[in-house]
Design an enzyme around this catalytic site. Structure first.
Site, mmCIF file in Angstrom:
data_model
loop_
_atom_site.group_PDB
_atom_site.id
_atom_site.type_symbol
_atom_site.label_atom_id
_atom_site.label_comp_id
_atom_site.label_asym_id
_atom_site.label_seq_id
_atom_site.Cartn_x
_atom_site.Cartn_y
_atom_site.Cartn_z
ATOM 1 N N LYS A 216 28.324 -13.628 60.558
ATOM 2 C CA LYS A 216 29.255 -12.498 60.502
ATOM 3 C C LYS A 216 30.041 -12.474 59.195
ATOM 4 O O LYS A 216 30.696 -13.456 58.834
ATOM 5 C CB LYS A 216 30.227 -12.587 61.692
ATOM 6 N N HIS B 91 34.189 -10.121 71.591
ATOM 7 C CA HIS B 91 35.169 -11.190 71.331
ATOM 8 C C HIS B 91 35.566 -11.814 72.662
ATOM 9 O O HIS B 91 36.121 -11.152 73.519
ATOM 10 C CB HIS B 91 36.412 -10.610 70.648
ATOM 11 N N HIS C 158 28.168 -7.012 70.525
ATOM 12 C CA HIS C 158 29.372 -7.343 69.725
ATOM 13 C C HIS C 158 30.543 -7.577 70.677
ATOM 14 O O HIS C 158 31.101 -6.637 71.233
ATOM 15 C CB HIS C 158 29.707 -6.188 68.765
ATOM 16 N N HIS D 206 31.364 -6.596 59.161
ATOM 17 C CA HIS D 206 32.567 -5.784 59.365
ATOM 18 C C HIS D 206 32.704 -4.948 58.097
ATOM 19 O O HIS D 206 33.106 -5.453 57.058
ATOM 20 C CB HIS D 206 33.810 -6.653 59.584
ATOM 21 N N ASP E 180 32.747 -4.445 71.047
ATOM 22 C CA ASP E 180 33.886 -4.955 70.270
ATOM 23 C C ASP E 180 35.100 -5.150 71.173
ATOM 24 O O ASP E 180 36.245 -5.045 70.722
ATOM 25 C CB ASP E 180 34.233 -4.042 69.090
ATOM 26 N N HIS F 46 30.253 -1.889 64.709
ATOM 27 C CA HIS F 46 31.259 -0.898 65.154
ATOM 28 C C HIS F 46 31.502 0.219 64.140
ATOM 29 O O HIS F 46 32.611 0.383 63.641
ATOM 30 C CB HIS F 46 32.579 -1.568 65.539
HETATM 31 O O1 DOR Z 1 40.093 -4.297 66.431
HETATM 32 C C1 DOR Z 1 39.528 -5.336 66.157
HETATM 33 N N1 DOR Z 1 39.808 -6.483 66.825
HETATM 34 N N2 DOR Z 1 38.626 -5.327 65.187
HETATM 35 C C2 DOR Z 1 38.065 -6.459 64.747
HETATM 36 O O2 DOR Z 1 37.281 -6.385 63.830
HETATM 37 C C3 DOR Z 1 38.457 -7.774 65.312
HETATM 38 C C4 DOR Z 1 38.982 -7.630 66.663
HETATM 39 C C5 DOR Z 1 39.699 -8.866 67.190
HETATM 40 O O3 DOR Z 1 39.189 -9.971 67.016
HETATM 41 O O4 DOR Z 1 40.749 -8.716 67.810
HETATM 42 ZN ZN ZN Z 2 34.725 -7.261 66.468
#
Ligand code: DOR
Ligand code: ZN
Length: 349
Positions: free
Chosen positions: A105, A19, A17, A142, A253, A180
């Site tokens: 997702k 970003h 997971h 999520h 995450d 998460h």
């Molecule tokens: O804290 C988070 N940031 N939770 C998420 O689900 C998305 C993520 C983000 O893309 O910044």
């Molecule tokens: Zn995430």
């Protein structure tokens, strides 16, 4: 795992997971992940989101071309699509046929960063979920309700009852990753769920409880979603991650945001941990007296659940204290990484 007291050598992990963002921001954070992980499930919440297989293929190509020369060929991005009210069953067929999309997702609309295009009512996705079930395309969730009447600390627990349980009953063959997880209730849910349900656990939810949001004043760099919970919940996550249970695995995450977006009157959610992710997990497992179970959590359970081969190369961590930088570049901006300025005990060899 091949260990001495001061060196751990184990199968290269994957991040289930992550970003990465896009453009110059992606270019600057990508090496942190690639130095540690062989593969990562790439979250689709760009602006605009990745909603088609074609967009996922183009994003994947951008990620691969952003790899610095010395890391080229060392990383496989596992792509995802962002589920919307209008994602079609045909799109799922295309995604499956592409071989590059590993999951779809589900962001409940408004649940978190860049989720406004998400699903307003899961009932609208009926035909698409049926196709996912048929083609064995995992749903990555999520797991928080967005009902403003629900306390922010209870959003995950309520999601299990209101959304997840009925969803699993409605689609008895659908594979689901509860992303998460942050609560004891989610741990118990996964432990008692059928084998097609797994969960990722972040390093920050293993290391911090909700006091970290307020220690010495408001701490925006500890704000993420789902928000940090009570110590009792952190303990339950720690127990689950280190239990050897095959349906819990690593998902950082890691979510980079520029400092000014975090240190703002409306600070956004997301914690950056990619700079020391595997080191943090090692520290947590060591503190729990469970280094012997680190490798399965970081490197075996994830690929086994996704039906992908385990990695064959290895990484080493050495016991050597190093100082985490105060700041990390994020394109033209800066971000504050998790545990900025503090020391980590394990270092990537
Ligand atoms: O804290 C988070 N940031 N939770 C998420 O689900 C998305 C993520 C983000 O893309 O910044
Ligand atoms: Zn995430």
């Amino acid at each position: 795992m091949n260990d001495t007291a001061d060196k751990l050598t184990f199968t290269r992990p994957d991040d289930w997971h992550l970003h990465l963002r896009d453009g110059n921001a992606m270019r600057s954070v990508l090496p942190d992940t690639v130095r540690r992980f062989a593969r990562a499930i790439i979250m689709p919440n760009l602006k605009p989101p990745i909603v088609t297989t074609e967009q996922a293929a183009a994003y994947r190509a951008r990620i691969l071309s952003a790899l610095p020369a010395e890391l080229a060929g060392r990383f496989e991005p596992l792509m995802t699509l962002y589920l919307t009210d209008t994602t079609s069953p045909e799109e799922i067929t295309r995604a499956r046929a592409s071989g590059i999309v590993q999951g779809i997702k589900l962001y409940p609309a408004g649940a978190t960063t860049h989720s406004d295009a998400g699903v307003t009512d899961i009932a609208r996705c009926e035909a698409t979920l049926e196709k996912m079930e048929e083609l064995d395309m995992p749903l990555l969730v999520h797991g928080e309700v967005v009902d403003p009447a629900v306390d922010v600390f209870d959003r995950e627990k309520i999601f299990i009852d209101r959304v997840l349980t009925p969803l699993l009953q409605r689609f008895p063959g659908l594979r689901v990753v509860f992303e998460h997880i942050t609560t004891r209730e989610a741990v118990e849910f996964v432990q008692t769920a059928p084998n097609r349900i797994a969960a990722t656990i972040t390093a920050h939810h293993l290391m911090l409880n909700r006091n970290a949001l307020f220690t010495g004043g408001l701490q925006p760099h500890h704000y993420c979603l789902p928000v940090l919970k009570r110590e009792m919940h952190r303990q339950a996550l720690l127990e689950a991650a280190t239990s050897g249970h095959s349906r819990f695995f690593l998902g950082t995450d890691s979510a980079p945001h520029p400092v000014r977006d975090k240190e703002s009157a409306c600070g956004c959610a997301g914690i950056y941990s990619a700079h020391a992710a595997i080191e943090f997990y090692a520290e947590v497992f060591e503190q729990a007296g469970r280094l012997d179970r680190l490798e399965a959590f970081t490197s075996f359970h994830g690929p086994d659940f996704y039906g992908l081969p385990r990695n064959t190369d290895r990484i080493s961590l050495i016991r050597e204290s190093w100082q985490i930088p105060e700041q990390v570049e994020l394109g033209e901006e800066k971000l504050i990484p998790l545990r900025a300025g503090e020391h980590a005990r394990w270092k990537l060899a």
